[in-house]
Structures are given as C-alpha cells and as structure tokens.
Design an enzyme around this catalytic site. Structure first.
Site, short mmCIF file in Angstrom:
data_model
loop_
_atom_site.label_atom_id
_atom_site.label_comp_id
_atom_site.label_asym_id
_atom_site.label_seq_id
_atom_site.Cartn_x
_atom_site.Cartn_y
_atom_site.Cartn_z
N HIS A 1 -2.32 -0.81 4.90
CA HIS A 1 -1.88 -2.16 4.56
C HIS A 1 -2.95 -3.19 4.91
O HIS A 1 -3.16 -4.15 4.16
CB HIS A 1 -0.58 -2.50 5.31
CG HIS A 1 0.57 -1.62 4.96
ND1 HIS A 1 1.02 -0.62 5.81
CD2 HIS A 1 1.37 -1.57 3.87
CE1 HIS A 1 2.06 -0.02 5.27
NE2 HIS A 1 2.29 -0.56 4.08
N SER B 1 0.51 6.64 5.92
CA SER B 1 1.85 6.34 5.45
C SER B 1 2.73 6.04 6.65
O SER B 1 2.58 6.67 7.71
CB SER B 1 2.43 7.51 4.66
OG SER B 1 3.81 7.32 4.40
#
Length: 278
Positions: free
Chosen positions: A37, A186
């Site tokens: 991110h 993830s």
C-alpha cells in the site's frame, strides 16, 4: 494529515486542492496496510500533488461465509504508515456513509469480471468491488487512482468499469510489492502459520517457472497445468493456475496474444493469489 469520514468533507477538501491547480490521486484500500500500500502512495505522489487514501472494509465484496468479521484492522498503524509515506488525507467512511439506508444500486460488471478466475470462486466479489470503487471515484473526483497488480483481475475490472462509465479518474497499475522470498505482500499473509509462511513463496516460484517455460516454447496451458500440479503435490489446495490474455483475461486464441499467468491457492485456511507477466 487529516482523517475525515464524510463525502461532504472529502469533496470540499479535493475541490480546494483543485482550485489551487493541484492534481490529486486516490489510493483505495481496506486498511491493514503494508509496504504494498505504501508503494501505491509513493506512486501517487510521483503523479500528483496531493494523495488521498481511502480506508473502507467493503461488506459488499464478502460472501456470508467469508472473513469480513476477522478481516485485519489496525487504525493506529495505518495512520502512522500513511503519515510516514507522505499521504495528505485519509478518508475513512462508515458503512452507512457509503451505503445509506435504502441504498439500492449496484454496478454489474462483465468482460474481465466474468472469465472464470476469481469470479468462479467468488461470484459476488466484483459487483461489490465495482460498486464501492465507482462510489469512491465519484466521491473523490481525483485525477488518478492507484491499484496494485497483485489483484490483477480486480485491476482489469476497475479499469474497464471506469472507462465504460466515463469516470475521468485514470487507473494507474503499480507493480506487486513482494517479501524478500518472493511472496506477494497481502493483509491475509498474517493468517499463515509459520510452516505455511515458509511454503507460501512456492506459488510465485512456480509461476515464474511456468513463464520461463512459455518463453522457451511450451504451450501456455501445459505450463500452467504443470505449475498447478507442483503446487498441489506440495500441499496447496489449488483453485486455479491459468494462462490468459494479459489485456482482457480471456482465453488465449493466438500465439501473438500477450500472456499473463494467474494463480489462486489455499494453504490451510488462507487463500493466496498471485500473477506474473510472460
């Protein structure tokens, strides 16, 4: 870095930036942020003057049997990471802000959303994603939206959706960020046991081996099948390993088609996805 929770606040803030001739980027997330991110934020900062990160765990993309209730959340950690990354605004709407009482509209998707990959196992998923992302694009009105290539089918669905609905936000693909051993980052990696975590990078290695085989002349379907067989023999429960057209995700029809290898497989109770270009 401010945190806001209403559409009105978001639009007012972005309009203020636009009035100063600033370009804006949005990074849609469900929180529990990691370096993948952060890479999206960094790419947004390369293209735009201001970056908005949305944090919304979207109930519409979870089926009744899936892990909405146990989806990882870390508000304090997310805020710290985003501040360090240089984001300018967090938009964290409540569910009722996104889906008010009486909400009755969904974005139905076809094309890359119905090609027998994730949609075969999670038929509800892309309608939920497209509905939430369309709303976020319209709410934010940003010039760019950053999406990671790890969720490759999602990337293609969102890109097609924005184009088809004439939403002017440009979807920017960002390469997958990986751990040192190749495992795609993830939020769900936190669910892996120690033994599963040691085995998990094999999914990436087998995709690379299949890609190499295709480059050397192996039929794509055979290379994908061989990778699936290795994963199954090593302890994965394989949903699919597939070679598809990299642009449309349709089945390959010509030797000139661009190829993307995509995989989804379970280790214990954790479902991993990954993909590589050929």
């Amino acid at each position: 870095m401010e945190t806001i929770s209403t559409v009105e606040q978001l639009r007012r803030t972005v309009a203020g930036w636009r009035a100063q001739a600033m370009r804006t980027a949005v990074v849609p997330t469900m929180g529990a942020l990691h370096e993948g991110h952060v890479a999206l934020v960094h790419q947004g900062l390369r293209l735009a003057d201001r970056v908005v990160v949305t944090i919304f765990v979207n109930p519409k993309q979870f089926a009744a049997h899936e892990d909405l209730g146990r989806y990882p959340r870390d508000e304090a950690g997310d805020r710290r990471k985003l501040k360090e990354a240089g984001a300018h605004l967090i938009y964290a709407p409540a569910t009722l802000e996104m889906y008010p009482e009486g909400f009755a509209t969904e974005v139905a998707v076809s094309g890359p959303a119905q090609v027998g990959l994730e949609d075969r196992f999670r038929p509800h998923f892309f309608t939920g994603v497209a509905t939430a992302v369309a709303k976020l694009f319209i709410q934010a009105g940003c010039d760019y939206a950053m999406f990671g290539e790890k969720d490759y089918q999602q990337l293609k669905v969102v890109t097609r959706m924005a184009s088809d609905l004439d939403i002017p936000t440009v979807v920017i693909p960002v390469p997958t960020v990986r751990e040192g051993d190749g495992l795609a980052m993830s939020s769900r990696n936190a669910y892996l046991s120690r033994a599963e975590r040691q085995l998990a990078p094999l999914i990436h290695r087998e995709l690379h081996a299949a890609a190499d085989a295709i480059r050397q002349g192996a039929p794509p379907a055979e290379a994908a099948s061989a990778a699936a067989q290795v994963l199954a023999q090593t302890g994965f429960r394989v949903d699919y390993v597939a070679a598809r057209n990299a642009d449309t995700l349709a089945a390959l029809h010509a030797a000139s088609d661009p190829v993307r290898l995509l995989a989804a497989a379970w280790l214990g109770t954790t479902r991993l996805i990954d993909n590589v270009g050929v």
